[in-house]
Design a protein around this motif. Sequence first.
Motif, PDB file in Angstrom:
ATOM      1  N   LYS A   1       0.857  -1.181   0.000  1.00 30.41           N
ATOM      2  CA  LYS A   1       0.000   0.000   0.000  1.00 30.41           C
ATOM      3  C   LYS A   1       0.894   1.232   0.000  1.00 30.41           C
ATOM      4  O   LYS A   1       1.704   1.418   0.916  1.00 30.41           O
ATOM      5  CB  LYS A   1      -0.906   0.024   1.229  1.00 30.41           C
ATOM      6  N   VAL A   2       0.740   2.080  -1.026  1.00 30.68           N
ATOM      7  CA  VAL A   2       1.636   3.224  -1.196  1.00 30.68           C
ATOM      8  C   VAL A   2       0.832   4.521  -1.277  1.00 30.68           C
ATOM      9  O   VAL A   2      -0.111   4.640  -2.080  1.00 30.68           O
ATOM     10  CB  VAL A   2       2.492   3.087  -2.473  1.00 30.68           C
TER      11      VAL A   2
ATOM     12  N   LEU B   1      -2.620   2.190  -4.851  1.00 29.17           N
ATOM     13  CA  LEU B   1      -2.006   3.522  -4.852  1.00 29.17           C
ATOM     14  C   LEU B   1      -3.008   4.575  -4.385  1.00 29.17           C
ATOM     15  O   LEU B   1      -4.164   4.582  -4.808  1.00 29.17           O
ATOM     16  CB  LEU B   1      -1.534   3.890  -6.263  1.00 29.17           C
ATOM     17  N   ARG B   2      -2.535   5.460  -3.512  1.00 25.67           N
ATOM     18  CA  ARG B   2      -3.263   6.668  -3.155  1.00 25.67           C
ATOM     19  C   ARG B   2      -2.322   7.850  -3.384  1.00 25.67           C
ATOM     20  O   ARG B   2      -1.114   7.724  -3.198  1.00 25.67           O
ATOM     21  CB  ARG B   2      -3.731   6.652  -1.695  1.00 25.67           C
TER      22      ARG B   2
ATOM     23  N   PRO C   1      -5.235   9.612 -10.902  1.00 26.07           N
ATOM     24  CA  PRO C   1      -5.124   8.190 -10.552  1.00 26.07           C
ATOM     25  C   PRO C   1      -6.500   7.572 -10.378  1.00 26.07           C
ATOM     26  O   PRO C   1      -7.531   8.255 -10.450  1.00 26.07           O
ATOM     27  CB  PRO C   1      -4.358   8.233  -9.230  1.00 26.07           C
ATOM     28  N   LYS C   2      -6.515   6.270 -10.118  1.00 27.33           N
ATOM     29  CA  LYS C   2      -7.774   5.540  -9.977  1.00 27.33           C
ATOM     30  C   LYS C   2      -8.600   6.067  -8.815  1.00 27.33           C
ATOM     31  O   LYS C   2      -9.821   6.196  -8.921  1.00 27.33           O
ATOM     32  CB  LYS C   2      -7.479   4.050  -9.783  1.00 27.33           C
TER      33      LYS C   2
ATOM     34  N   LEU D   1      -2.260  11.810   5.688  1.00 27.53           N
ATOM     35  CA  LEU D   1      -1.577  10.778   4.910  1.00 27.53           C
ATOM     36  C   LEU D   1      -1.809   9.390   5.500  1.00 27.53           C
ATOM     37  O   LEU D   1      -1.998   8.409   4.767  1.00 27.53           O
ATOM     38  CB  LEU D   1      -0.081  11.079   4.808  1.00 27.53           C
ATOM     39  N   LEU D   2      -1.814   9.300   6.823  1.00 32.61           N
ATOM     40  CA  LEU D   2      -1.991   8.004   7.472  1.00 32.61           C
ATOM     41  C   LEU D   2      -3.388   7.441   7.249  1.00 32.61           C
ATOM     42  O   LEU D   2      -3.585   6.215   7.281  1.00 32.61           O
ATOM     43  CB  LEU D   2      -1.721   8.131   8.975  1.00 32.61           C
ATOM     44  N   ASN D   3      -4.351   8.318   6.998  1.00 31.98           N
ATOM     45  CA  ASN D   3      -5.741   7.869   6.847  1.00 31.98           C
ATOM     46  C   ASN D   3      -6.173   7.738   5.384  1.00 31.98           C
ATOM     47  O   ASN D   3      -7.359   7.534   5.108  1.00 31.98           O
ATOM     48  CB  ASN D   3      -6.688   8.857   7.548  1.00 31.98           C
ATOM     49  N   MET D   4      -5.228   7.818   4.458  1.00 39.69           N
ATOM     50  CA  MET D   4      -5.591   7.774   3.045  1.00 39.69           C
ATOM     51  C   MET D   4      -6.326   6.498   2.653  1.00 39.69           C
ATOM     52  O   MET D   4      -7.269   6.527   1.880  1.00 39.69           O
ATOM     53  CB  MET D   4      -4.341   7.945   2.179  1.00 39.69           C
TER      54      MET D   4
END
Length: 368
Positions: A109-110, A138-139, A158-159, A362-365
């Motif tokens: 997970k990136v 990807l996020r 992105p998706k 960022l941690l909750n993406m």
Amino acid sequence: MKILYQSASYIPSYAANSVHVMNMVDEISKLDNDVKLLSFYSDLDVEGSDNSYYGVGDGFEVIKYPFKTKINKIKYIYDSLIYAQKFKPELIISRFPYGAYALLLFGYKVVLDAHGPLWKGSFLKKCTWRVFSKFENLRVTTNSVSLKEMFVDENVCPKHDIKVAFNGAKVFPLDAFYDLKEKKEFNAGYIGGLYAGRGIDIIVEIAKSLPQIGFHIAGGTLEDIEEVRSQYNIPSNIIFYGHLNPAEVYKFRNSCDVLLAPYHKSGIVGASKVGDSSQYMNPIKIFEYLSSSKVVIASDLKPIREVVSKEEVFLVDPDNIEKWIDTLMFLSTHPETCNDYANKSYSIFLNKFTWKVRALKLLNMFNS
């Protein structure tokens, strides 16, 4: 949670991106995470540890790799994969696109933290982004609304939906000060690089018209300062301090009455001295200025108006030197206005623009 932060920063260095990376990793580690930072070896010699140089805690490990040749760059991608397989992170945050792409291939997970248009610059960049942007694991975050809009306008999203995560700053003590040289009754400060587009030429013109105000400039190498001196007729009320350790800069800001961010409308470059970030920048400088509880005068540009308004900061056309002069003259004789703006800007900083706020986004993406 086990988190691997893959950077493209030399540690330690003078570059703002290294300040960003070290502070983000510090905040992530303070949120009870096991964090490892991948970075590059630097030739810069500093006193003490890297962590003390940046003024961050010791709650994370920094792993450094060489990054000077093309072979080094390819090997860094490989080394990142090897380290990830050893560390087994639950989440990877990356500011190095090619490294992020390799990690995506292996199912990690990136969160790719974009600070520029990832698809621009070469045919290879465009092609690789087109492929990897569609990966399920990807996020993507951007550090400005303008940069997110570029993704949308150029049909390269992105998706999954892009989230905007503005830069930030630490909550610093407000009662520690720096010994300013040749201090006057009213003092303006600038902290940052002396690169093109940052507005040093604007400060020179303002200072010539306001000899009663001290202009204190922290940042730049000795070579940068000499180049500025050779380009402009520097008045005596401008004082250069050179580079200050990131851990000490807050004292310098605290010691000024007003802080200046006179960005040009175009041609803004960073440490690499290439490219133009004027349309999508999100300068750490602005957030660090807000963190000092001082009145700020900044260029009236779209990327800056994304985070502050004329209610918190004086926004001035960078081409209107007379307006800059008038604003400084007004503030130098109206301390109550300075205090009012300082209080409002500090309040918005605490609520929206700390590194902790950004780290949580960022941690909750993947949760959102």
